[in-house]
Design a protein around this motif. Structure first.
Motif, PDB file in Angstrom:
ATOM      1  N   UNK A   3      -7.444  78.772  46.577  1.00 25.56           N
ATOM      2  CA  UNK A   3      -7.446  79.358  47.918  1.00 25.56           C
ATOM      3  C   UNK A   3      -6.082  79.184  48.568  1.00 25.56           C
ATOM      4  N   UNK A   4      -5.515  77.974  48.437  1.00 24.75           N
ATOM      5  CA  UNK A   4      -4.234  77.691  49.095  1.00 24.75           C
ATOM      6  C   UNK A   4      -3.157  78.640  48.601  1.00 24.75           C
ATOM      7  N   UNK A   7      -3.864  82.152  49.850  1.00 25.34           N
ATOM      8  CA  UNK A   7      -3.647  82.170  51.294  1.00 25.34           C
ATOM      9  C   UNK A   7      -2.160  82.249  51.592  1.00 25.34           C
ATOM     10  N   UNK A   8      -1.360  81.509  50.836  1.00 22.63           N
ATOM     11  CA  UNK A   8       0.077  81.508  51.120  1.00 22.63           C
ATOM     12  C   UNK A   8       0.680  82.872  50.767  1.00 22.63           C
TER      13      UNK A   8
END
Lengths: 454, 244
Positions: A3-4, A7-8
């Motif tokens: 996810x990170x 997301x970035x």
């Protein structure tokens, strides 16, 4: 498990992130205005939550009651244990009536079952008729939101897409123009469809009816024009009686978009003359959730309010979750079904609790996310490094001596280490944030010096 | 009435001035206050990261440290919320029950227990209030924007007792700042973006000082502000309530 990372990628385009955040915050604001006009809003949520809890506690009884009443209405009822069975049932129906063309109105369940690619493989034409769904179908990508599936796209991107796929004027992204063109395109599909398939918002056990809520009228248009209608529903969509329906229709649209009610609330009871009506009851993992820990997430009525309010979702975009249903509720449903694949999702959250407060059926989302973090860690599916760090923290913070010692050590380190080491790439905190200025003494040191007991 | 002061670990180590203000404020209000020096942490960092098992020893240490006090007061909604809501996975002895029930955040203790109606404090600045989520939604220190009902806010009530404070209104009254404990390093881009958006709301509405009930959120936003060189000061709520 990223996810990170996703997301970035989404947030790298700051303009898009700001616009995405503002668009969804506007929906949240509309929701706030609508719910504040209902003085008994909090009681309504509590009532809905209790009706759902009751229904889930006797789901087997209500399912049988629903089937009995639907059969009485002349409906053909099918049971599917999983997505594969659901798709096969749809295929069998289509083949039995020599259908070639199917129109669908919005159904997250058929997305969950992978119905479109399955039918396309068998050479059927499947058209999603909800405008947002049609847009992402033309782009060949999954929805990024359960109510606003194309919310991640700007109108210019849709203008270009329609130019390429529907031959609209190049460079024209006027929403009225694009909607009118989509309407023409879809009208032709409606008129030529053999079978109409819809999702289901609510199914009433007492009457055997299914209820579909739309704003575009596409469920009605499809069902009224085709001889054969299919309604696919998850088994958690049941409510006991007709009188309970109003509780949910009052909550659904206000929570989802800030409307008092959806433009169309369509009640489908029995087949039209010389036609067929099928209802497919789909489990696909739902009955496994009928336990103390997980059943509360089955109350969800898919309004999307938790996504609109989630400060992470608004900035990371729906696709960052890598699960069909994104946002807070998706971060619960996905790891319950496949913990290994979606172990990162319950951690993609600050536990702010806003989702729990907006949920119209009072799913305690932040508590569920907290509990899933514990479960994922115990099962060894949490990131190893974080787990190791937390084990050390647990040792240090349970001992006065180790705590005092390492606190002093940390302050000395932050104070005396040169900036290029402290602010190296390894220190994720400090990439865009300063570390706190180091005080000369801790509070404890101050206290010991200044407050020797009188 | 014996009051035990709990100072969260990050305040102890990095923001002693907030701890000092908390201690002095309780003294000023006439409390028999003590700071038991054996204290460490409430255990939340481990538990929120999914390591509740590794937090249990810290929970027990906290209970042992504070069981003899009538009230345990902490300048943190987040730690208070954690003790009250999440100490449910250790044996519920009378000590544990007592400590859970009587651990209070400052606004709760000042308004619900001491029932103060005025303060001898002066702070002539435009103040923006950051409503940290765990105190706000967990302890219900104010009506959150999602719920329907009567407006109330314990923190605003206290700040309104301070002469000179001009509380500004924000565009988004209670959005999260993006700290979220280990979230701040697991998802740094989103965390920082959330922080920037919060700070910009305060700047747009002309805040000179940002305050709140949790130093952790303020530390995160202050870190961003220092890097961006924003003209903003960050102070814990108790520092303003104790300011003359």
């Amino acid at each position: 498990m990223n996810h990170a990372k996703k997301a970035s990628e989404f947030i790298a385009n700051e303009n898009r992130t700001n616009w995405h955040d503002k668009s969804l915050w506007l929906v949240r604001t509309k929701r706030d205005i609508a719910v504040n006009r209902v003085a008994e809003w909090e009681e309504l949520r509590e009532l809905a939550s209790q009706i759902k809890a009751h229904t889930l506690s006797k789901l087997d009884d209500y399912l049988l009651q629903f089937e009995k009443n639907a059969l009485k209405n002349g409906v053909q009822v099918h049971w599917a244990a999983n997505g594969k069975e659901h798709n096969q049932i749809v295929l069998d129906i289509l083949e039995s009536v020599n259908a070639k063309k199917i129109v669908k109105s919005k159904s997250m369940l058929t997305e969950e079952c992978g119905l479109n690619p399955f039918l396309e493989k068998h050479n059927f034409e499947v058209i999603d008729t909800d405008l947002g769904e049609r847009i992402i179908q033309l782009r060949n990508e999954p929805p990024s939101h359960i109510v606003l599936p194309a919310i991640h796209l700007k109108k210019e991107e849709i203008g270009e897409l329609f130019h390429e796929k529907l031959n609209t004027l190049k460079g024209n992204s006027n929403p009225d123009y694009l909607t009118a063109e989509a309407r023409k395109h879809l009208r032709e599909k409606f008129l030529n469809a053999d079978v109409a398939l819809t999702g289901v918002n609510f199914a009433v056990a007492e009457t055997g009816q299914v209820v579909v809520c739309t704003n575009e009228g596409n469920a009605d248009m499809g069902v009224h024009l085709a001889d054969v209608q299919i309604h696919s529903m998850g088994i958690e969509k049941l409510i006991p009686q007709q009188k309970h329906l109003g509780v949910f229709t009052r909550l659904l649209a206000r929570s989802a978009t800030g409307q008092e009610i959806t433009t169309y609330t369509s009640h489908f009871t029995s087949p039209k003359k010389d036609g067929q009506m099928h209802i497919i009851l789909v489990d696909n993992g739902r009955s496994n959730m009928l336990n103390e820990n997980n059943s509360t997430a089955l109350k969800c009525i898919r309004c999307g309010a938790c996504m609109n309010t989630c400060p992470v979702y608004r900035r990371s975009g729906g696709h960052s979750y890598g699960s069909l249903i994104p946002g807070p509720i998706g971060s619960i449903l996905a790891p319950i079904k496949n913990e290994n694949q979606h172990a990162d999702l319950p951690f993609a959250c600050t536990l702010c609790g806003s989702c729990t407060n907006v949920c119209p059926v009072k799913v305690d989302l932040d508590k569920q996310l907290y509990n899933l973090r514990q479960q994922i860690t115990q099962n060894g599916n949490a990131p190893k490094l974080m787990n190791f760090a937390m084990k050390i923290a647990g040792r240090v913070l349970s001992s006065t001596f180790l705590y005092n010692f390492s606190g002093k050590f940390a302050r000395i380190a932050v104070k005396y280490l040169p900036r290029f080491i402290l602010y190296s790439k390894l220190n994720i905190w400090a990439q865009k944030r300063e570390l706190p200025k180091v005080p000369e003494y801790s509070f404890k040191e101050w206290y010991k010096k200044n407050n020797t007991h009188e | 009435m014996k009051v035990g002061l709990f100072i969260p670990c990050y305040i102890d180590q990095f923001f002693p001035q907030a701890g000092i203000a908390a201690f002095e404020l309780l003294k000023k209000l006439g409390c028999d206050v003590d700071y038991p020096t054996a204290q460490t942490c409430c255990g939340q960092p481990m538990a929120n990261s999914g390591n509740e098992e590794d937090a249990k020893k810290t929970y027990k240490h906290y209970v042992r440290t504070f069981r003899d006090y009538d009230y345990i007061v902490a300048p943190s909604g987040s730690c208070t919320n954690h003790v009250r809501k999440h100490y449910d996975n250790i044996a519920q002895s009378p000590d544990v029950i007592h400590v859970r029930k009587n651990t209070l955040d400052f606004p709760e203790f000042l308004i619900d227990v001491l029932k103060i109606e005025s303060l001898d404090a002066h702070f002539p600045y435009k103040v923006g209030l950051h409503q940290s989520c765990h105190g706000h939604r967990g302890l219900k220190l104010a009506k959150s924007s999602e719920l329907v009902g009567e407006e109330y806010s314990k923190i605003r009530t206290l700040l309104n007792m301070v002469k000179g404070v001009e509380l500004i209104n924000l565009d988004r009254t209670d959005e999260c700042c993006g700290f979220g404990g280990t979230f701040s390093v697991k998802e740094p881009e989103i965390s920082i973006k959330m922080g920037i958006d919060r700070i910009d709301d305060h700047l747009r509405n002309k805040a000179e000082v940002i305050t709140g009930g949790d130093m952790s959120c303020l530390m995160h936003m202050q870190g961003i502000s220092l890097r961006r060189k924003d003209k903003l000061r960050y102070m814990h709520l108790v520092e303003i309530l104790n300011h003359t």
